[in-house]
Design an enzyme around this catalytic site. Structure first.
Site, PDB file in Angstrom:
ATOM      1  N   GLY A 146       0.770  -1.239   0.000  1.00  0.00           N
ATOM      2  CA  GLY A 146       0.000   0.000   0.000  1.00  0.00           C
ATOM      3  C   GLY A 146       0.796   1.281   0.000  1.00  0.00           C
ATOM      4  N   SER A 147       1.988   1.306  -0.588  1.00  0.00           N
ATOM      5  CA  SER A 147       2.765   2.559  -0.591  1.00  0.00           C
ATOM      6  C   SER A 147       2.093   3.624  -1.449  1.00  0.00           C
ATOM      7  CB  SER A 147       4.197   2.311  -1.067  1.00  0.00           C
ATOM      8  OG  SER A 147       4.248   2.071  -2.457  1.00  0.00           O
ATOM      9  N   HIS A 189       0.178   1.503 -13.017  1.00  0.00           N
ATOM     10  CA  HIS A 189       0.874   0.317 -13.508  1.00  0.00           C
ATOM     11  C   HIS A 189       2.360   0.639 -13.650  1.00  0.00           C
ATOM     12  CE1 HIS A 189       1.518  -3.394 -15.737  1.00  0.00           C
ATOM     13  NE2 HIS A 189       2.205  -2.685 -16.608  1.00  0.00           N
ATOM     14  N   ASN A 233      -6.050   2.929 -12.566  1.00  0.00           N
ATOM     15  CA  ASN A 233      -5.029   1.978 -12.139  1.00  0.00           C
ATOM     16  C   ASN A 233      -3.654   2.597 -12.340  1.00  0.00           C
ATOM     17  OD1 ASN A 233      -3.925  -0.691 -11.395  1.00  0.00           O
ATOM     18  ND2 ASN A 233      -3.242  -0.721 -13.528  1.00  0.00           N
ATOM     19  N   GLU A 257       6.025   6.777  -9.034  1.00  0.00           N
ATOM     20  CA  GLU A 257       4.605   6.368  -8.986  1.00  0.00           C
ATOM     21  C   GLU A 257       3.819   7.232  -8.004  1.00  0.00           C
ATOM     22  OE1 GLU A 257       3.546   2.246  -8.530  1.00  0.00           O
ATOM     23  OE2 GLU A 257       5.449   1.611  -9.408  1.00  0.00           O
ATOM     24  N   GLU A 314      -9.939  -5.295 -20.762  1.00  0.00           N
ATOM     25  CA  GLU A 314      -8.661  -5.930 -21.129  1.00  0.00           C
ATOM     26  C   GLU A 314      -7.555  -5.443 -20.192  1.00  0.00           C
ATOM     27  OE1 GLU A 314      -7.431  -4.988 -25.062  1.00  0.00           O
ATOM     28  OE2 GLU A 314      -5.656  -6.301 -25.010  1.00  0.00           O
ATOM     29  N   ASP A 363      -4.625  -3.826 -18.487  1.00  0.00           N
ATOM     30  CA  ASP A 363      -3.632  -2.752 -18.711  1.00  0.00           C
ATOM     31  C   ASP A 363      -3.710  -2.186 -20.114  1.00  0.00           C
ATOM     32  OD1 ASP A 363      -1.312  -4.709 -16.750  1.00  0.00           O
ATOM     33  OD2 ASP A 363      -2.827  -3.259 -16.125  1.00  0.00           O
ATOM     34  N   SER A 399       2.633   4.272 -15.382  1.00  0.00           N
ATOM     35  CA  SER A 399       1.494   4.843 -16.106  1.00  0.00           C
ATOM     36  C   SER A 399       0.254   4.805 -15.217  1.00  0.00           C
ATOM     37  CB  SER A 399       1.185   4.035 -17.374  1.00  0.00           C
ATOM     38  OG  SER A 399       2.316   3.903 -18.210  1.00  0.00           O
ATOM     39  N   LEU A 443      -3.598  -6.635  -7.441  1.00  0.00           N
ATOM     40  CA  LEU A 443      -3.035  -7.666  -8.314  1.00  0.00           C
ATOM     41  C   LEU A 443      -4.059  -8.709  -8.745  1.00  0.00           C
ATOM     42  CD1 LEU A 443       0.418  -8.209  -6.603  1.00  0.00           C
ATOM     43  CD2 LEU A 443      -0.202  -6.681  -8.485  1.00  0.00           C
ATOM     44  N   ARG A 444      -5.225  -8.216  -9.168  1.00  0.00           N
ATOM     45  CA  ARG A 444      -6.265  -9.157  -9.609  1.00  0.00           C
ATOM     46  C   ARG A 444      -7.001  -8.570 -10.801  1.00  0.00           C
ATOM     47  NH1 ARG A 444      -9.379 -13.415  -7.701  1.00  0.00           N
ATOM     48  NH2 ARG A 444     -11.561 -13.263  -8.312  1.00  0.00           N
TER      49      ARG A 444
HETATM   50  N1  LIG Z   1      -9.964  -5.657 -16.133  1.00  0.00           N
HETATM   51  C1  LIG Z   1      -8.852  -5.112 -15.600  1.00  0.00           C
HETATM   52  N2  LIG Z   1      -8.490  -5.434 -14.352  1.00  0.00           N
HETATM   53  C2  LIG Z   1      -7.366  -4.883 -13.814  1.00  0.00           C
HETATM   54  C3  LIG Z   1      -6.548  -4.014 -14.571  1.00  0.00           C
HETATM   55  C4  LIG Z   1      -6.965  -3.682 -15.892  1.00  0.00           C
HETATM   56  O1  LIG Z   1      -6.316  -2.869 -16.604  1.00  0.00           O
HETATM   57  N3  LIG Z   1      -8.119  -4.247 -16.371  1.00  0.00           N
HETATM   58  N4  LIG Z   1      -5.344  -3.522 -14.037  1.00  0.00           N
HETATM   59  C5  LIG Z   1      -4.895  -4.335 -12.918  1.00  0.00           C
HETATM   60  C6  LIG Z   1      -3.609  -4.071 -12.241  1.00  0.00           C
HETATM   61  N5  LIG Z   1      -2.570  -4.907 -12.871  1.00  0.00           N
HETATM   62  C7  LIG Z   1      -1.536  -4.209 -13.437  1.00  0.00           C
HETATM   63  O2  LIG Z   1      -1.470  -2.963 -13.356  1.00  0.00           O
HETATM   64  C8  LIG Z   1      -2.581  -6.337 -12.881  1.00  0.00           C
HETATM   65  C9  LIG Z   1      -3.386  -7.039 -11.988  1.00  0.00           C
HETATM   66  C10 LIG Z   1      -3.396  -8.424 -12.007  1.00  0.00           C
HETATM   67  C11 LIG Z   1      -2.626  -9.151 -12.880  1.00  0.00           C
HETATM   68  C12 LIG Z   1      -2.681 -10.646 -12.873  1.00  0.00           C
HETATM   69  O3  LIG Z   1      -2.133 -11.325 -13.725  1.00  0.00           O
HETATM   70  N6  LIG Z   1      -3.362 -11.178 -11.844  1.00  0.00           N
HETATM   71  C13 LIG Z   1      -3.588 -12.639 -11.720  1.00  0.00           C
HETATM   72  C14 LIG Z   1      -3.162 -13.129 -10.332  1.00  0.00           C
HETATM   73  C15 LIG Z   1      -1.741 -12.721 -10.054  1.00  0.00           C
HETATM   74  C16 LIG Z   1      -1.368 -13.080  -8.600  1.00  0.00           C
HETATM   75  O4  LIG Z   1      -2.271 -13.438  -7.810  1.00  0.00           O
HETATM   76  O5  LIG Z   1      -0.154 -12.943  -8.291  1.00  0.00           O
HETATM   77  C17 LIG Z   1      -5.069 -12.921 -11.832  1.00  0.00           C
HETATM   78  O6  LIG Z   1      -5.887 -11.990 -11.599  1.00  0.00           O
HETATM   79  O7  LIG Z   1      -5.385 -14.100 -12.095  1.00  0.00           O
HETATM   80  C18 LIG Z   1      -1.824  -8.460 -13.792  1.00  0.00           C
HETATM   81  C19 LIG Z   1      -1.794  -7.057 -13.792  1.00  0.00           C
HETATM   82  C20 LIG Z   1      -6.003  -4.414 -11.877  1.00  0.00           C
HETATM   83  N7  LIG Z   1      -7.046  -5.175 -12.510  1.00  0.00           N
HETATM   84  N1  LIG Z   2      -0.155  -4.647 -12.019  1.00  0.00           N
HETATM   85  C1  LIG Z   2      -0.334  -3.927 -10.801  1.00  0.00           C
HETATM   86  C2  LIG Z   2       1.019  -3.662 -10.176  1.00  0.00           C
HETATM   87  O1  LIG Z   2       1.991  -4.372 -10.441  1.00  0.00           O
HETATM   88  N2  LIG Z   2       1.053  -2.642  -9.331  1.00  0.00           N
HETATM   89  C3  LIG Z   2       2.300  -2.283  -8.681  1.00  0.00           C
HETATM   90  O2  LIG Z   2       2.411  -2.873  -7.385  1.00  0.00           O
HETATM   91  C4  LIG Z   2       3.470  -2.161  -6.709  1.00  0.00           C
HETATM   92  C5  LIG Z   2       3.202  -2.080  -5.214  1.00  0.00           C
HETATM   93  O3  LIG Z   2       2.301  -1.066  -5.006  1.00  0.00           O
HETATM   94  P1  LIG Z   2       1.980  -0.585  -3.484  1.00  0.00           P
HETATM   95  O4  LIG Z   2       3.289  -0.316  -2.789  1.00  0.00           O
HETATM   96  O5  LIG Z   2       1.159   0.651  -3.684  1.00  0.00           O
HETATM   97  O6  LIG Z   2       1.215  -1.725  -2.841  1.00  0.00           O
HETATM   98  C6  LIG Z   2       3.568  -0.793  -7.428  1.00  0.00           C
HETATM   99  O7  LIG Z   2       4.770  -0.747  -8.174  1.00  0.00           O
HETATM  100  C7  LIG Z   2       2.389  -0.815  -8.388  1.00  0.00           C
HETATM  101  O8  LIG Z   2       2.617  -0.092  -9.577  1.00  0.00           O
END
Ligand SMILES: Nc1nc2c(c(=O)[nH]1)N[C@@H](CN(C=O)c1ccc(C(=O)N[C@@H](CCC(=O)O)C(=O)O)cc1)CN2
Ligand SMILES: NCC(=O)N[C@@H]1O[C@H](COP(=O)([O-])[O-])[C@@H](O)[C@H]1O
Length: 221
Positions: free
Chosen positions: A12-13, A107, A105, A172, A141, A143, A134, A88-89
């Site tokens: 959560g930074s 990224h 979001n 960021e 879809e 990102d 970004s 991350l979902r």
């Molecule tokens: N529909 C969308 N959902 C999300 C987006 C988006 O653009 N469209 N951005 C993400 C954030 N993200 C990168 O910025 C990101 C989130 C999740 C994953 C991913 O592969 N997740 C896997 C599980 C990974 C794990 O548990 O370690 C999954 O969901 O099965 C990639 C990039 C937020 N959501």
């Molecule tokens: N695809 C999503 C993703 O990778 N997000 C990335 O998680 C890191 C931890 O963020 P946090 O310190 O705010 O938890 C950050 O670098 C953020 O961009």
């Protein structure tokens, strides 16, 4: 326009950057909830317990049930904006449809390069000269949504993924704060697959001025 809900999976930074800007009165907004797919995400500890909502998403099957419950919990706090900050979902289509246009979001790459995860290692493996972050509107879809703003950092000789991640994280935080300031002020909007800024189409992402991280520069023509 000032009610912000944050989705976070980890430390959560980026959430903390928003909280600090609100405390410093450089961001006129309120965090009305922090929501996580991880039951004990450290990010939750950064806000009072009454603002926390978390579930173990891996316990839900099908996946859509988690997203539906998350969406209902979000609706209950009436957010003007929903910010994915280290979330991350993948959000399903029904969720995105409910919040589209007020769903952002951050990224850790210069989109459209390096969508998905492990962006720093992939940039290093490619021998990229620069990397960055970004902030984009969220679309179904992954990102691929319209990019609002970006911040660039150099990749240095000998960089490890962790060293690069730390350098990107440092940009960021101001990047997210500046974009959320524009959002709560009603200055950005999602228009189809692009962004409007002050009512005009944004032909390229805004850029964080490294000399003055409190400001975003319009793209040069
Ligand atoms: N529909 C969308 N959902 C999300 C987006 C988006 O653009 N469209 N951005 C993400 C954030 N993200 C990168 O910025 C990101 C989130 C999740 C994953 C991913 O592969 N997740 C896997 C599980 C990974 C794990 O548990 O370690 C999954 O969901 O099965 C990639 C990039 C937020 N959501
Ligand atoms: N695809 C999503 C993703 O990778 N997000 C990335 O998680 C890191 C931890 O963020 P946090 O310190 O705010 O938890 C950050 O670098 C953020 O961009």
């Amino acid at each position: 326009m000032r009610r912000i809900a944050v989705l976070a999976s980890g430390r959560g930074s980026n959430l903390q950057a928003l909280l600090d800007a609100i405390t410093a009165r450089t961001l006129d907004a309120d965090i009305v909830g922090v929501f996580s797919d991880r039951l004990h995400a450290p990010a939750l500890e950064r806000v009072p317990v009454e603002l926390r909502w978390s579930r173990d998403a891996k316990a839900y099957s099908p996946r859509a049930e988690f997203d539906a419950e998350l969406a209902d919990a979000l609706d209950a706090v009436r957010p003007d904006w929903v910010v994915c900050a280290g979330y991350l979902r993948l959000l399903d289509e029904r969720f995105v449809a409910r919040f589209r246009g007020r769903l952002l979001n951050i990224h850790p790459s210069l989109l459209p390069a390096y969508r998905g995860l492990k962006t720093h290692a992939r940039a290093l493996a490619d021998g990229a000269a620069e990397h960055g972050a970004s902030v984009h509107f969220v679309s179904p879809e992954l990102d691929a949504g319209a990019v609002v703003a970006q911040a660039r950092v150099p990749i240095l000789a000998g960089d490890t993924p962790d060293a690069l991640a730390e350098r990107v994280l440092a940009v960021e935080h101001p990047l997210l704060v500046q974009v959320v300031r524009l959002a709560v002020a009603g200055r950005i909007a999602e228009q189809g697959d692009s962004v409007t800024f002050d009512g005009h189409p944004l032909l390229a992402p805004l850029t964080l001025d490294s000399a003055d991280p409190d400001c975003l520069a319009l793209p040069t023509r």
